[in-house]
Write an enzyme that holds these catalytic residues in place. Structure first.
Site, PDB file in Angstrom:
ATOM      1  N   CYS A  29     -12.978 -53.564  51.611  1.00 31.49           N
ATOM      2  CA  CYS A  29     -11.763 -54.006  50.929  1.00 31.49           C
ATOM      3  C   CYS A  29     -11.966 -55.389  50.313  1.00 31.49           C
ATOM      4  CB  CYS A  29     -10.571 -53.963  51.892  1.00 31.49           C
ATOM      5  SG  CYS A  29      -8.965 -54.068  51.061  1.00 31.49           S
ATOM      6  N   HIS A  58     -10.995 -48.570  53.444  1.00 27.86           N
ATOM      7  CA  HIS A  58     -11.154 -48.947  54.850  1.00 27.86           C
ATOM      8  C   HIS A  58     -11.724 -47.749  55.609  1.00 27.86           C
ATOM      9  CE1 HIS A  58      -9.152 -52.896  55.005  1.00 27.86           C
ATOM     10  NE2 HIS A  58      -8.397 -52.430  54.017  1.00 27.86           N
ATOM     11  N   GLU A  91     -13.414 -47.607  58.173  1.00 32.27           N
ATOM     12  CA  GLU A  91     -13.344 -47.756  59.635  1.00 32.27           C
ATOM     13  C   GLU A  91     -12.186 -46.981  60.236  1.00 32.27           C
ATOM     14  OE1 GLU A  91     -10.931 -51.325  58.032  1.00 32.27           O
ATOM     15  OE2 GLU A  91     -12.685 -50.156  57.447  1.00 32.27           O
TER      16      GLU A  91
END
Length: 568
Positions: A391, A523, A525
């Site tokens: 990001c 993102h 993750e």
């Protein structure tokens, strides 16, 4: 005609102190029930007045976890998804702000037909409606067997009372045989007397009983094992079955908690109490995970260069995704927390990052610490250290390469400098009214899952093993398309874009320039699982392992060089 299946509700509350691990306890229980072949879904009731955590300070709240459908939620929703290995929706997180907003909106529309609007029944009814939504079939038409609902806060907090009352009423509505209350409490150890004390737990259970809730089981958190006689005392004083008193001492890894709870018999006790189908736990997947957690064959050191490193929970999903990337290679990922401010100078970056096998630049907001992030990226790029930007991390990578490779010394983002001579990162077209203050800030970013097309043969395409992917997002700024040609000529590869090509989603440097220099506007993750590591993180950790191995390779020095060195 077959009898309709009754959905079971499990409510998880906490007492004595906050941060006891209610979310991890609930998640671990969900994993155990899932491993028994049950379909489980989870929900968090948060007592704060914010509509969602999207505008909250990361130092106060920790990370904001974004769901597939674009909800900004509590970090515990991330635990739920990782332990259950399934995607949840915006219904998984309910806040006081959402509940009151909905009730007040109904009152303004006249839906209460002139009634005096009160906490009971109107607020509690709204909470119950949100709980009932979780028991409905999902988008695949599958109905859950068990709904686990965690009540945030601590028993005794004023703001938690409406939620606890709603849970009590749900038990009345669906029947006591279909509800299970699990209370997580602290059993502190007093060093001067050398004793574990049960009185705080007794008082916490008494507070629950005062509002009409008798817990069915207790999870006793402590820093050491609980003797059997102490568990019997807790069972007697709290009016809980002996089998329902579960010791949960601190574990080496959060992924050990399901095994700890199972060894104490919590899942078997709950299944019996609720009359659920009794099947043995299938440890094949989770057991393999624990083997990878505790028996790594390699180690790798990753620097996480962030603005909020004083509170690691601000990067919770990032750290878990890194560890999962390590599990994919049977490697232990050691995370070095680097405040971005320390990398502003070349010497500061060298001091913080020398000896690291990889550098990760996570997301964030605001100008503080940005020059330090740029310094860290510069050091990693020029020293060939594998680097992953997420990001804001991608945006900083674009700014740094624009300054260093494209000759745009004043390159910046309009988030940090307005006006800006070279705004290589600019405000998204639909976000200008938010930035100007003409529209609400909360819940208005580009949120949720969006698709991307990857360039075949690129580093990211090889990492994913495909050229069409979808990732979750949370941002207001993007790469300025008017600079894409100039940056491409300088060597930066735009390796992934939105399907229409308008939005940059991935950037990288070619392999012949850098072993792994990748940034994503997304993102990733948030989609990583301990049992299914995200491919981008797995590729990043693999690059770090290769970098570490290359650093350890012996260097052959020719005889002529040795002779010249000796003669100096």
């Amino acid at each position: 005609m077959p009898q309709a299946r009754t959905i079971k509700h499990v409510f998880v509350t906490g007492g004595v102190a906050s941060s006891l691990g209610k979310g991890l306890t609930a998640s671990s229980l969900g994993e155990l029930l899932t491993s028994r072949g049950l379909r489980v879904t989870m929900q968090k009731l948060d007592p704060y007045l914010n509509v969602d955590p999207g505008t909250m300070n990361p130092f106060q709240h920790g990370e904001v976890f974004v769901t597939e459908d674009g909800a900004e939620t509590d970090l515990d929703i991330g635990h739920y998804e990782r332990f259950l290995d399934r995607d949840l929706t915006r219904n998984a997180n309910v806040t006081t702000g959402q509940v009151y907003s909905a009730v007040i909106a109904k009152e303004r529309r006249g839906e209460y037909l002139g009634d005096t609007v009160q906490v009971i029944p109107h607020i509690t009814d709204q909470i119950k409606a949100r709980i009932r939504v979780m028991a409905e079939p999902d988008e695949d038409g599958r109905t859950p067997d068990v709904v686990i609902t965690e009540v945030g806060g601590t028993v005794g907090d004023i703001e938690s009372l409406p939620f606890l009352e709603a849970c009590r009423q749900v038990r009345h509505d669906v029947g006591r045989d279909n509800c299970f209350f699990l209370h997580v409490s602290l059993v502190p150890y007093l060093a001067p007397s050398g004793e574990l004390k049960t009185k705080p737990t007794q008082h916490s259970v008494a507070a629950l009983r005062n509002i009409g809730i008798q817990p069915d089981a207790l999870v006793c958190r402590a820093d050491r094992e609980l003797p059997e006689d102490l568990k019997r005392k807790i069972a007697l004083m709290c009016d809980v079955d002996s089998d329902g008193v579960v010791a949960c001492p601190d574990a080496p890894s959060i992924y050990d908690i399901p095994r700890v709870l199972h060894s104490e018999g919590l899942d078997a006790y709950l299944v019996r109490r609720l009359g659920l189908p009794f099947r043995d736990v299938d440890w094949s997947v989770w057991g393999d995970l624990l083997d990878r957690v505790h028996k790594p064959s390699e180690r790798v050191r990753i620097a996480l260069v962030g603005k909020y490193v004083d509170l690691p929970d601000a990067y919770l999903s990032v750290t878990e995704a890194l560890r999962a990337g390590g599990f994919a290679h049977r490697a232990k990922v050691e995370i070095a927390w680097v405040p971005s401010d320390t990398c502003e100078t070349e010497s500061g970056a060298a001091h913080a990052l020398s000896g690291m096998d990889g550098v990760l630049i996570p997301g964030g907001f605001g100008v503080r610490g940005i020059e330090g992030k740029l310094g860290a990226i510069r050091y990693a790029r020029t020293h060939g250290i594998p680097t992953l930007g997420l990001c804001l991390g991608l945006q900083c990578m674009v700014i740094e390469t624009a300054r260093a490779l494209a000759g745009l010394e004043r390159a910046n983002s309009t988030e940090f400098e307005e006006p800006c001579q070279h705004p290589v990162i600019s405000t998204m077209a639909d976000q200008h009214d938010v930035i100007s203050g003409d529209r609400d800030m909360g819940g208005t970013m580009r949120l949720g899952s969006y698709p991307a097309k990857l360039v075949p043969g690129s580093v990211v395409a090889e990492a994913y093993g495909e050229t069409e992917v979808a990732e979750r997002h949370r941002h207001r700024y993007e790469v300025n398309n008017s600079y894409r040609d100039r940056l491409s000529k300088a060597g930066l590869v735009f390796s992934g874009t939105s399907p229409d090509g308008r939005l940059v989603e991935f950037v990288e440097l070619p392999r012949d320039q850098h072993p792994f220099f990748v940034g994503t506007q997304a993102h990733p993750e948030l989609k990583s699982r301990p049992t299914r590591p995200h491919p981008l993180f797995a590729a990043f950790v693999n690059a770090a392992l290769e970098y570490r191995a290359a650093e350890r390779l012996p260097v052959d020095i020719s005889d002529s060089v040795q002779e010249s060195t000796a003669s100096v």
